[in-house]
Enzyme design. Structure first.
Site, PDB file in Angstrom:
ATOM      1  N   LYS A 294       1.007  -1.220   0.017  1.00  0.00           N
ATOM      2  CA  LYS A 294       0.216  -0.003  -0.029  1.00  0.00           C
ATOM      3  C   LYS A 294       0.848   1.231  -0.053  1.00  0.00           C
ATOM      4  CE  LYS A 294      -3.675   2.437   2.502  1.00  0.00           C
ATOM      5  NZ  LYS A 294      -4.689   2.301   3.490  1.00  0.00           N
TER       6      LYS A 294
ATOM      7  N   LYS B 171      -2.143  -1.505  -3.853  1.00  0.00           N
ATOM      8  CA  LYS B 171      -3.017  -0.360  -4.040  1.00  0.00           C
ATOM      9  C   LYS B 171      -1.929   0.952  -3.984  1.00  0.00           C
ATOM     10  CE  LYS B 171      -6.090   2.029  -0.584  1.00  0.00           C
ATOM     11  NZ  LYS B 171      -6.431   1.974   0.669  1.00  0.00           N
TER      12      LYS B 171
HETATM   13  C1  PBG Z   1      -7.601   3.605   5.320  1.00  0.00           C
HETATM   14  C2  PBG Z   1      -8.031   3.473   3.793  1.00  0.00           C
HETATM   15  C3  PBG Z   1      -7.644   4.050   2.896  1.00  0.00           C
HETATM   16  C4  PBG Z   1      -8.290   3.429   1.714  1.00  0.00           C
HETATM   17  C5  PBG Z   1      -8.590   2.428   2.229  1.00  0.00           C
HETATM   18  N1  PBG Z   1      -8.560   2.092   3.548  1.00  0.00           N
HETATM   19  C6  PBG Z   1      -7.118   5.353   2.901  1.00  0.00           C
HETATM   20  C7  PBG Z   1      -5.773   5.785   3.677  1.00  0.00           C
HETATM   21  O1  PBG Z   1      -4.992   4.955   3.774  1.00  0.00           O
HETATM   22  O2  PBG Z   1      -5.542   7.027   3.849  1.00  0.00           O
HETATM   23  C8  PBG Z   1      -8.227   4.445   0.502  1.00  0.00           C
HETATM   24  C9  PBG Z   1      -9.380   3.758  -0.353  1.00  0.00           C
HETATM   25  C10 PBG Z   1      -9.447   5.036  -1.537  1.00  0.00           C
HETATM   26  O3  PBG Z   1      -8.814   5.693  -1.875  1.00  0.00           O
HETATM   27  O4  PBG Z   1     -10.255   4.448  -2.359  1.00  0.00           O
HETATM   28  N2  PBG Z   1      -6.632   2.859   5.973  1.00  0.00           N
END
Ligand code: PBG
Length: 342
Positions: free
Chosen positions: A204, A261
């Site tokens: 991520k 992601k």
């Molecule tokens: C939170 C989380 C995020 C997303 C999914 N879970 C945002 C972040 O890490 O700030 C992002 C999903 C998206 O942008 O569609 N842990």
């Protein structure tokens, strides 16, 4: 008049692109509704859906509307939903303790969906960002000016057990703390939840494409801006090898599904992970990827359906088995209309 200029070619690849049925016979990749997971936002109360401005077509839903939505998604052939709670400000604290309330919004949502539409796979994030005032994914250590890794992991493991008890099919740690997958697996097993799977947000990245999501769950507002700096835990977008290290660790710690992601800007990472592991691989087409296509389509600059379908196809071609995408329902609806034609 016959054209006298003729190339002597051993191969003419265009031959197999001449007709629709020849092209169909040579098609290497497909996207089906069963490959897709629809992320959904849930809110407290019984109000009508609350549209999310930066994500046209998406809204926060009451639990009742959420259940109806899951029924429709399942009827369209969608395999799963990923739930994200939007908490009112008074439920948020610095330590995010609402996450451990056994009756917290997301747990009620899981129970309601599992009671009404048991066949759909339900996934919940494990991270503290919907619950903390600062919007970070874990416990903030003011002295260190960073998240407290191990204390956060302890909390995530408790959240996992609560979600499993509510009937969730997969928990999805999205926090990027070190060692969380192993700790969550151990906690689930200790409580008799051997069948609850872990979908690990393994690679991520600290991406600017999460902006609209942070509006949707209200995790950006306390910082007063879209931008919340998560670079001490999320990956540097420049780093490929480090992403592979994270993936290998999550696999070794017992993840059932690995995730990359965002998806579109990280197709190379999806491909590399695909080649490194035999585990199922998920990719998350995030809010900003969705917003980009929607915004250009609203202006008439891009063809919505064709760009949507191409973006999903590219993620599958890169090697993802399943895709979390805000386009899931719309894709499935046109898929149902057009039969199997791609
Ligand atoms: C939170 C989380 C995020 C997303 C999914 N879970 C945002 C972040 O890490 O700030 C992002 C999903 C998206 O942008 O569609 N842990």
């Amino acid at each position: 008049m016959a054209n006298r200029f003729r190339l002597e070619l051993p191969r003419r690849p265009r031959r197999m692109r001449r007709t629709g049925s020849l092209r169909a016979l040579c098609c290497e990749t497909e996207v089906r509704p069963s490959h897709l997971i629809q992320p959904l936002f849930v809110m407290d109360g019984e109000e009508a859906p609350e549209p999310i401005e930066s994500m046209p077509g998406m809204a926060r839903l009451s639990i009742k509307d959420l259940v109806g939505e899951c029924r429709e998604l399942r009827a369209l052939g969608i395999s799963g939903v990923a739930l994200f709670p939007k908490l009112s400000a008074e439920r948020k604290t610095d330590d995010g303790r609402e996450a451990l309330n056994p009756d917290t919004l997301v747990l009620r949502a899981i129970r309601a969906i599992k009671a009404a539409v048991p066949e759909i796979t339900v996934i919940t994030d494990l991270a503290l960002d919907p619950y903390t005032l600062h919007g970070h994914d874990g416990l903030w250590d003011a002295g260190a000016q960073d998240l407290a890794n191990d204390a956060t992991v302890e909390l995530l493991a408790e959240m996992a057990v609560l979600a499993a008890a509510a009937g969730v099919d997969m928990v999805a740690p999205s926090d990027m703390m070190d060692g969380r997958v192993g700790a969550i697996r151990a906690a689930l097993d200790d409580h008799g939840f051997e069948a609850t799977a872990i979908m690990a947000y393994s690679a991520k990245f600290a991406s600017a494409f999460y902006g609209p999501f942070r509006d949707a769950v209200g995790s950006a507002s306390s910082a007063g801006t879209h931008h919340l700096d998560k670079r001490t835990y999320q990956l540097n977008p420049a780093n490929r090898r480090e992403a592979l290290t994270e993936v290998a660790l999550d696999e070794a710690e017992g993840a059932d599904v690995l995730m990359v992601k965002p998806a579109g800007p990280y197709l190379d990472i999806i491909r590399e992970v695909r080649e490194e592991t035999e585990l199922p691989l998920a990719a998350y087409q995030v809010s900003g990827e969705y917003a980009q296509i929607m915004a250009a389509a609203e202006r008439g600059w891009l063809d919505l359906e064709r760009c949507r379908d191409e973006s999903l196809l590219a993620i599958r071609r890169a090697g993802a088995d399943m895709i979390l995408t805000y386009f899931a329902k719309a894709f499935a609806a046109t898929f149902a209309e057009s039969g199997d034609a791609q």
